[in-house]
Write a protein that holds these residues in place. Sequence first.
Motif, PDB file in Angstrom:
ATOM      1  N   ASN A  36     -30.656  -3.274  31.560  1.00 43.18           N
ATOM      2  CA  ASN A  36     -31.612  -3.610  32.606  1.00 43.18           C
ATOM      3  C   ASN A  36     -32.817  -2.680  32.479  1.00 43.18           C
ATOM      4  O   ASN A  36     -32.771  -1.664  31.785  1.00 43.18           O
ATOM      5  N   GLN A  37     -33.891  -3.044  33.134  1.00 40.49           N
ATOM      6  CA  GLN A  37     -35.142  -2.307  32.957  1.00 40.49           C
ATOM      7  C   GLN A  37     -35.001  -0.837  33.336  1.00 40.49           C
ATOM      8  O   GLN A  37     -35.552   0.037  32.646  1.00 40.49           O
ATOM      9  N   ALA A  48     -29.858   2.172  37.800  1.00 35.81           N
ATOM     10  CA  ALA A  48     -29.430   1.588  36.522  1.00 35.81           C
ATOM     11  C   ALA A  48     -27.916   1.455  36.477  1.00 35.81           C
ATOM     12  O   ALA A  48     -27.380   0.444  36.000  1.00 35.81           O
ATOM     13  N   CYS A  49     -27.222   2.471  36.985  1.00 29.22           N
ATOM     14  CA  CYS A  49     -25.755   2.415  37.019  1.00 29.22           C
ATOM     15  C   CYS A  49     -25.265   1.314  37.951  1.00 29.22           C
ATOM     16  O   CYS A  49     -24.313   0.581  37.632  1.00 29.22           O
ATOM     17  N   LYS A  50     -25.912   1.163  39.101  1.00 30.37           N
ATOM     18  CA  LYS A  50     -25.525   0.117  40.046  1.00 30.37           C
ATOM     19  C   LYS A  50     -25.665  -1.269  39.415  1.00 30.37           C
ATOM     20  O   LYS A  50     -24.781  -2.127  39.546  1.00 30.37           O
ATOM     21  N   VAL A  51     -26.794  -1.492  38.741  1.00 33.48           N
ATOM     22  CA  VAL A  51     -27.020  -2.801  38.130  1.00 33.48           C
ATOM     23  C   VAL A  51     -26.002  -3.050  37.024  1.00 33.48           C
ATOM     24  O   VAL A  51     -25.450  -4.156  36.903  1.00 33.48           O
ATOM     25  N   GLN A  52     -25.735  -2.052  36.211  1.00 39.99           N
ATOM     26  CA  GLN A  52     -24.760  -2.219  35.130  1.00 39.99           C
ATOM     27  C   GLN A  52     -23.400  -2.627  35.683  1.00 39.99           C
ATOM     28  O   GLN A  52     -22.759  -3.553  35.166  1.00 39.99           O
ATOM     29  N   LEU A  53     -22.955  -1.965  36.744  1.00 33.59           N
ATOM     30  CA  LEU A  53     -21.652  -2.300  37.326  1.00 33.59           C
ATOM     31  C   LEU A  53     -21.659  -3.708  37.912  1.00 33.59           C
ATOM     32  O   LEU A  53     -20.660  -4.429  37.823  1.00 33.59           O
ATOM     33  N   ALA A  54     -22.784  -4.103  38.505  1.00 36.79           N
ATOM     34  CA  ALA A  54     -22.883  -5.455  39.055  1.00 36.79           C
ATOM     35  C   ALA A  54     -22.792  -6.496  37.949  1.00 36.79           C
ATOM     36  O   ALA A  54     -22.127  -7.531  38.092  1.00 36.79           O
ATOM     37  N   ILE A  55     -23.458  -6.220  36.830  1.00 31.30           N
ATOM     38  CA  ILE A  55     -23.400  -7.148  35.697  1.00 31.30           C
ATOM     39  C   ILE A  55     -21.983  -7.214  35.135  1.00 31.30           C
ATOM     40  O   ILE A  55     -21.437  -8.308  34.896  1.00 31.30           O
ATOM     41  N   GLN A  56     -21.377  -6.059  34.932  1.00 29.82           N
ATOM     42  CA  GLN A  56     -20.030  -6.027  34.359  1.00 29.82           C
ATOM     43  C   GLN A  56     -19.016  -6.700  35.277  1.00 29.82           C
ATOM     44  O   GLN A  56     -18.036  -7.289  34.806  1.00 29.82           O
ATOM     45  N   ALA A  57     -19.263  -6.648  36.592  1.00 28.94           N
ATOM     46  CA  ALA A  57     -18.330  -7.258  37.547  1.00 28.94           C
ATOM     47  C   ALA A  57     -18.304  -8.778  37.428  1.00 28.94           C
ATOM     48  O   ALA A  57     -17.324  -9.420  37.824  1.00 28.94           O
TER      49      ALA A  57
END
Length: 253
Positions: free
Chosen positions: A122-123, A188-197
């Motif tokens: 993500n950006q 960035a960490c929040k978005v990554q976890l949301a994507i992985q979820a």
Amino acid sequence: MSVSAAEQKVREDLAAAYRLVAHFGMDDSIYTHISARVPGTQDQFLINPYGMLFRDITASSLVKIDLEGRILEPTDHDVNPAGFTIHSAVHAARHDATCVLHTHTVPGVAVSSLACGLQPCNQWSLQFHDRVVYHAFEGIALNHAERERLVADLGPTAQVLILRNHGLVTLGHSVAEAFILMHNLDRACKVQLAIQATGQPIHPVAPEVAELTARQYEGGDSNRVAGNPDLYAREWRAMLQRLQPAAPSHWRD
């Protein structure tokens, strides 16, 4: 207490950073620290009073300490010397680090615990493309012998350190830089976890585009304030407004 104008500015920015960390929910009860070097010194630092909530920290309540966590000036407060282990290691090795910020946020700890670490998905994360270093978990950071290994992992230039199974660290040439880097890193960490979820594949970003994006962040031309070399000055000024009552929304002549 009489301090120089330069120290007063650092104190005010550091107190604001503590309050902003609380505002954005990035604090962890009375734990973690943000430390800032006293201007004009290499071995004097400002840090939070141990036991005070981040939301309540003021410029005058900050405690001045040395690299061993010893209090240097009379104060009604005390500090947690053991909790300064990480910060003392970074400040001693990296004289460019005016401010060191450490958090234990849920998304930060989660990503620090993933074998893949932070991903360029993500950006916000692309700001840190090939600019993140890692340090292995060695237990709660109370052992001063760990400092040498942590510094070796950090290296001479990195501004983002992920402590495996532990949390996040950012270094800044200013308090503003350290805070904004952490704010973006945590998002960035929040978005990554949301994507992985979702369980869906991550859409890849070409390495050359990832590097371009990181360099665009580093350039910061759109964020600069005329006459101020700090590329974070504009955003920091806006962040400080979050600590003030909102301006009225009605029409003003």
